[in-house]
Scaffold this motif. Structure first.
Motif, mmCIF file in Angstrom:
data_model
loop_
_atom_site.group_PDB
_atom_site.id
_atom_site.type_symbol
_atom_site.label_atom_id
_atom_site.label_comp_id
_atom_site.label_asym_id
_atom_site.label_seq_id
_atom_site.Cartn_x
_atom_site.Cartn_y
_atom_site.Cartn_z
ATOM 1 N N SER A 208 0.810 -1.210 0.000
ATOM 2 C CA SER A 208 0.000 0.000 0.000
ATOM 3 C C SER A 208 0.849 1.269 0.000
ATOM 4 O O SER A 208 0.556 2.217 -0.721
ATOM 5 N N VAL A 209 1.924 1.299 0.806
ATOM 6 C CA VAL A 209 2.755 2.499 0.862
ATOM 7 C C VAL A 209 3.418 2.735 -0.489
ATOM 8 O O VAL A 209 3.451 3.844 -1.010
ATOM 9 N N ARG B 214 0.919 4.028 -2.943
ATOM 10 C CA ARG B 214 0.595 5.440 -2.728
ATOM 11 C C ARG B 214 1.686 6.343 -3.288
ATOM 12 O O ARG B 214 1.405 7.391 -3.881
ATOM 13 N N ASP B 215 2.948 5.948 -3.085
ATOM 14 C CA ASP B 215 4.056 6.746 -3.625
ATOM 15 C C ASP B 215 3.994 6.814 -5.152
ATOM 16 O O ASP B 215 4.212 7.866 -5.752
ATOM 17 N N LEU C 148 1.336 6.346 -7.040
ATOM 18 C CA LEU C 148 0.165 7.122 -7.456
ATOM 19 C C LEU C 148 0.439 8.619 -7.338
ATOM 20 O O LEU C 148 -0.016 9.414 -8.175
ATOM 21 N N GLU C 149 1.183 9.011 -6.322
ATOM 22 C CA GLU C 149 1.563 10.410 -6.181
ATOM 23 C C GLU C 149 2.471 10.835 -7.330
ATOM 24 O O GLU C 149 2.345 11.949 -7.867
ATOM 25 N N GLU D 151 0.316 11.454 -10.261
ATOM 26 C CA GLU D 151 -0.398 12.725 -10.160
ATOM 27 C C GLU D 151 0.458 13.867 -10.698
ATOM 28 O O GLU D 151 -0.021 14.734 -11.431
ATOM 29 N N ARG E 187 -6.226 3.472 -8.082
ATOM 30 C CA ARG E 187 -6.545 4.136 -6.822
ATOM 31 C C ARG E 187 -7.780 3.495 -6.185
ATOM 32 O O ARG E 187 -7.814 3.264 -4.964
ATOM 33 N N LEU F 267 -6.806 0.141 -4.730
ATOM 34 C CA LEU F 267 -6.139 0.278 -3.438
ATOM 35 C C LEU F 267 -7.155 0.545 -2.327
ATOM 36 O O LEU F 267 -7.033 0.010 -1.212
ATOM 37 N N TYR F 268 -8.162 1.340 -2.633
ATOM 38 C CA TYR F 268 -9.217 1.626 -1.639
ATOM 39 C C TYR F 268 -9.884 0.336 -1.178
ATOM 40 O O TYR F 268 -10.047 0.104 0.024
#
Length: 300
Positions: A203-204, A207-208, A210-211, A214, A237, A240-241
Motif C-alpha cells: 500500500s505504501v 501510494r508513492d 500514485l503520487e 499525479e 486508486r 487500493l481503496y
C-alpha cells in the motif's frame, strides 16, 4: 524526475523548417471554430483582471466550451485549446479555495514549483503569486500556442512563427516523454498487482507511485493519451481503496471497538469477498486503460 523540455529542444534543434512542414493545416470550418474558441479564452483572460467578472464570464461559457472543444478535429490545436479551457476552469476553482485557506491556515497559497515536471511550467511557477495565478498562466501559455498554430495553419511563415512552431513541436516531444514515463509507472503497478504479496505490504509503495502519477498527469496536456492514463490511475486508486477496506475484515484479531464479525466491512454492508471482487474489477479496468494508452502513445 528532471524537467524534460531542454532535452527535447536539443532533439529538435536545427529542424525548424522540416518540423514545421509536417504540421497538417486544418480546414476552413475548423479554423473558424478554433478562432471562436480562442476568442472565448481571451474573454476569460480579460475578465480575470476584474473582481467578480471572471465568475460571471465563466458561468456563461462553461460547460459549453467543453462541448465546442470536443467538436474539433484531433491534433495540436485541439490539444492546446482543450488544455487551456480545462486550466481556466481549474484556476477559477482554485480562486474560490484560496481565500478560506489563507484565512484559516494563514498561508499565501504559494505553488510548489518542485512538483512541476516540465521546464515551461517551472518558469511560470517561479513567477506566480499563487496556485490560481499559476493555473491561469498555464492556460495563457496553451492558448498562445494554439494561436501560433492557428497562424501557421493560415499560411503565416514568418521567422517568428516558424520558430514558435518549432518550440511547440519540442513541447509535443515533452508530452510524449512524460506520457511514456506515466505508462512505465502504470506498468510497474500492474506487474506488482499480479504478484502474491499482501496488500498491506504494497500500500505504501502504491501510494508513492500514485503520487508520482499525479505529478506527471498534472504536466500533461488534455489529449486522449492523458485521459486514458488518468483512467488507469483512477482504477488503481480505487483498487487500493478496496484492498485497504478488505484487509481489516480479514484480520484474525478483531478490534474491540468494532462489533462487526471477521469478514464483514463495517458501515458498508459488504463482505471482504465483495471488496476483493471490486479490487479485481478495478485491476482489470486499469489493465484495459493501460493497453489503450499504450496504443494511443504508439511504439517507443
Amino acid at each position: 524526475m528532471a524537467p524534460l523540455s531542454l532535452l527535447c529542444l536539443l532533439v529538435f534543434a536545427g529542424g525548424t523548417a522540416r518540423t514545421s512542414a509536417q504540421v497538417r493545416a486544418p480546414g476552413g470550418k475548423e479554423l473558424k471554430k478554433t478562432e471562436a474558441l480562442l476568442s472565448n479564452l481571451r474573454r476569460l483572460e480579460e475578465a480575470a483582471d476584474a473582481p467578480g467578472s471572471l465568475q460571471k464570464t465563466a458561468a456563461k461559457l462553461y460547460p459549453g466550451l467543453y462541448a465546442k472543444v470536443s467538436g474539433l478535429r484531433d491534433g495540436d490545436l485541439k490539444t492546446d485549446i482543450a488544455t487551456a479551457v480545462a486550466l481556466y476552469e481549474s484556476a477559477l476553482r482554485a480562486s474560490y479555495e484560496a481565500v478560506p485557506r489563507a484565512e484559516v491556515e494563514g498561508e499565501g497559497g504559494a505553488p510548489d514549483c518542485a512538483r512541476e515536471m516540465r521546464e515551461a511550467y517551472v518558469r511560470l511557477c517561479r513567477e506566480a503569486s499563487g496556485r490560481a495565478a499559476l493555473l491561469r498562466a498555464k492556460a495563457r501559455l496553451h492558448a498562445r500556442w494554439a494561436g501560433v498554430e492557428l497562424l501557421y495553419a493560415r499560411g503565416d511563415r514568418t521567422d517568428a512563427t516558424l520558430e514558435a512552431v518549432s518550440a511547440i513541436r519540442a513541447e509535443r516531444a515533452t508530452d510524449r516523454a512524460l506520457a511514456e514515463e506515466a505508462l512505465h509507472v502504470l506498468e510497474e503497478l500492474a506487474a506488482e498487482a499480479r504478484d502474491d504479496e499482501r496488500a498491506e505490504g504494497r500500500s505504501v509503495n502504491f501510494r508513492d507511485r500514485l503520487e508520482q502519477l499525479e505529478r506527471i498527469l498534472a504536466s500533461l496536456p488534455r489529449d486522449r493519451a492523458r485521459g486514458l492514463l488518468g483512467e488507469a490511475r483512477d482504477a488503481f486508486r480505487d483498487r487500493l481503496y478496496w484492498q485497504m477496506k478488505a484487509a481489516p475484515a480479514r484480520a484474525r484479531v478483531v478490534d474491540a471497538n468494532s462489533f462487526a464479525e471477521p469478514g464483514v466491512l463495517p458501515r458498508l454492508g459488504l463482505t471482504a469477498d465483495d471488496a476483493d471482487a471490486a479490487a479485481r474489477a478495478n485491476l482489470r479496468a486499469a489493465l484495459k486503460f493501460i493497453r489503450k494508452a499504450k496504443e494511443e502513445i504508439g511504439p517507443r
